[in-house]
Motif scaffolding. Structure first.
Motif, PDB file in Angstrom:
ATOM      1  N   ARG A 155      -3.389  -1.807  12.672  1.00  0.00           N
ATOM      2  CA  ARG A 155      -4.415  -0.788  12.895  1.00  0.00           C
ATOM      3  C   ARG A 155      -4.118   0.003  14.163  1.00  0.00           C
ATOM      4  O   ARG A 155      -4.285   1.223  14.194  1.00  0.00           O
ATOM      5  CB  ARG A 155      -5.819  -1.402  12.987  1.00  0.00           C
ATOM      6  CG  ARG A 155      -6.328  -2.083  11.737  1.00  0.00           C
ATOM      7  CD  ARG A 155      -6.290  -1.203  10.489  1.00  0.00           C
ATOM      8  NE  ARG A 155      -6.627  -1.959   9.297  1.00  0.00           N
ATOM      9  CZ  ARG A 155      -5.769  -2.665   8.565  1.00  0.00           C
ATOM     10  NH1 ARG A 155      -4.500  -2.718   8.911  1.00  0.00           N
ATOM     11  NH2 ARG A 155      -6.157  -3.316   7.495  1.00  0.00           N
ATOM     12  N   THR A 196      -3.012  -7.710  11.430  1.00  0.00           N
ATOM     13  CA  THR A 196      -3.977  -6.676  11.049  1.00  0.00           C
ATOM     14  C   THR A 196      -4.346  -5.827  12.255  1.00  0.00           C
ATOM     15  O   THR A 196      -4.354  -4.588  12.181  1.00  0.00           O
ATOM     16  CB  THR A 196      -5.226  -7.306  10.409  1.00  0.00           C
ATOM     17  OG1 THR A 196      -4.826  -8.035   9.241  1.00  0.00           O
ATOM     18  CG2 THR A 196      -6.244  -6.247  10.020  1.00  0.00           C
ATOM     19  N   PRO A 208      -2.494   0.831   7.395  1.00  0.00           N
ATOM     20  CA  PRO A 208      -3.532   0.080   6.699  1.00  0.00           C
ATOM     21  C   PRO A 208      -3.044  -1.246   6.094  1.00  0.00           C
ATOM     22  O   PRO A 208      -3.668  -1.785   5.180  1.00  0.00           O
ATOM     23  CB  PRO A 208      -3.966   1.055   5.596  1.00  0.00           C
ATOM     24  CG  PRO A 208      -2.702   1.763   5.253  1.00  0.00           C
ATOM     25  CD  PRO A 208      -1.968   1.924   6.580  1.00  0.00           C
ATOM     26  N   MET A 219      -2.401  -4.720   4.699  1.00  0.00           N
ATOM     27  CA  MET A 219      -3.363  -5.778   4.411  1.00  0.00           C
ATOM     28  C   MET A 219      -2.653  -7.100   4.192  1.00  0.00           C
ATOM     29  O   MET A 219      -1.629  -7.168   3.504  1.00  0.00           O
ATOM     30  CB  MET A 219      -4.170  -5.430   3.159  1.00  0.00           C
ATOM     31  CG  MET A 219      -5.168  -4.325   3.372  1.00  0.00           C
ATOM     32  SD  MET A 219      -6.199  -4.016   1.903  1.00  0.00           S
ATOM     33  CE  MET A 219      -6.754  -5.646   1.493  1.00  0.00           C
ATOM     34  N   LEU A 220      -3.240  -8.144   4.789  1.00  0.00           N
ATOM     35  CA  LEU A 220      -2.759  -9.506   4.617  1.00  0.00           C
ATOM     36  C   LEU A 220      -3.950 -10.398   4.331  1.00  0.00           C
ATOM     37  O   LEU A 220      -5.086 -10.058   4.660  1.00  0.00           O
ATOM     38  CB  LEU A 220      -2.054 -10.019   5.879  1.00  0.00           C
ATOM     39  CG  LEU A 220      -0.806  -9.265   6.279  1.00  0.00           C
ATOM     40  CD1 LEU A 220      -1.140  -8.264   7.358  1.00  0.00           C
ATOM     41  CD2 LEU A 220       0.233 -10.231   6.754  1.00  0.00           C
ATOM     42  N   SER A 221      -3.656 -11.567   3.792  1.00  0.00           N
ATOM     43  CA  SER A 221      -4.712 -12.526   3.497  1.00  0.00           C
ATOM     44  C   SER A 221      -4.179 -13.934   3.709  1.00  0.00           C
ATOM     45  O   SER A 221      -3.016 -14.209   3.418  1.00  0.00           O
ATOM     46  CB  SER A 221      -5.165 -12.355   2.035  1.00  0.00           C
ATOM     47  OG  SER A 221      -6.122 -13.304   1.699  1.00  0.00           O
ATOM     48  N   THR A 251       1.800   2.353   4.514  1.00  0.00           N
ATOM     49  CA  THR A 251       2.577   1.613   5.510  1.00  0.00           C
ATOM     50  C   THR A 251       4.057   1.740   5.183  1.00  0.00           C
ATOM     51  O   THR A 251       4.474   1.504   4.052  1.00  0.00           O
ATOM     52  CB  THR A 251       2.163   0.129   5.525  1.00  0.00           C
ATOM     53  OG1 THR A 251       0.748   0.051   5.734  1.00  0.00           O
ATOM     54  CG2 THR A 251       2.883  -0.634   6.621  1.00  0.00           C
ATOM     55  N   ASP A 304       0.858  -1.178   0.000  1.00  0.00           N
ATOM     56  CA  ASP A 304       0.000   0.000   0.000  1.00  0.00           C
ATOM     57  C   ASP A 304       0.899   1.234   0.000  1.00  0.00           C
ATOM     58  O   ASP A 304       2.104   1.119   0.158  1.00  0.00           O
ATOM     59  CB  ASP A 304      -0.971  -0.004   1.198  1.00  0.00           C
ATOM     60  CG  ASP A 304      -0.263   0.076   2.529  1.00  0.00           C
ATOM     61  OD1 ASP A 304       0.305   1.149   2.843  1.00  0.00           O
ATOM     62  OD2 ASP A 304      -0.264  -0.918   3.281  1.00  0.00           O
ATOM     63  N   VAL A 314      -2.814 -13.527  10.383  1.00  0.00           N
ATOM     64  CA  VAL A 314      -3.419 -12.408   9.651  1.00  0.00           C
ATOM     65  C   VAL A 314      -4.180 -11.511  10.620  1.00  0.00           C
ATOM     66  O   VAL A 314      -4.037 -10.282  10.576  1.00  0.00           O
ATOM     67  CB  VAL A 314      -4.345 -12.919   8.522  1.00  0.00           C
ATOM     68  CG1 VAL A 314      -5.222 -11.797   7.963  1.00  0.00           C
ATOM     69  CG2 VAL A 314      -3.524 -13.552   7.405  1.00  0.00           C
ATOM     70  N   GLN A 344       2.434  -7.599  -4.024  1.00  0.00           N
ATOM     71  CA  GLN A 344       2.068  -8.590  -3.024  1.00  0.00           C
ATOM     72  C   GLN A 344       3.115  -9.689  -3.027  1.00  0.00           C
ATOM     73  O   GLN A 344       3.864  -9.828  -3.989  1.00  0.00           O
ATOM     74  CB  GLN A 344       0.695  -9.193  -3.297  1.00  0.00           C
ATOM     75  CG  GLN A 344       0.643 -10.065  -4.544  1.00  0.00           C
ATOM     76  CD  GLN A 344      -0.735 -10.602  -4.813  1.00  0.00           C
ATOM     77  OE1 GLN A 344      -1.717  -9.884  -4.702  1.00  0.00           O
ATOM     78  NE2 GLN A 344      -0.812 -11.862  -5.184  1.00  0.00           N
TER      79      GLN A 344
END
Length: 77
Positions: free
Chosen positions: A64, A60, A69, A71-73, A9, A6, A56, A41
């Protein structure tokens, strides 16, 4: 576990997260951060589904709390 790039970060925060939550050393954390940054990614770790989902959520929540912001998955390999 896939991490996404992003525009907000910091690279230093990503390296810190990789070291703290994924037990990477400085060199590997930096290489992974650059892979995420350059490619948009990258897979940063491989775990069973339950552990991946927990990581994750932990990262996350921490990001925060720190105002990032990130992001992980958790995706199947």
């Amino acid at each position: 576990v896939i991490m996404f790039n992003d525009d907000y970060t910091t690279q230093e925060f990503v390296v810190y997260v990789l070291k703290r939550f994924f037990k990477k050393d400085e060199t590997e954390a930096t290489q992974l951060m650059l892979r995420v940054h350059m490619g948009g990614q990258a897979t940063v770790a491989t775990y069973t589904r339950d552990i991946a989902e927990t990581k994750v959520a932990q990262v996350t929540d921490y990001a925060r709390e720190q105002g990032h912001p990130l992001m992980l998955s958790a995706e199947p390999a």
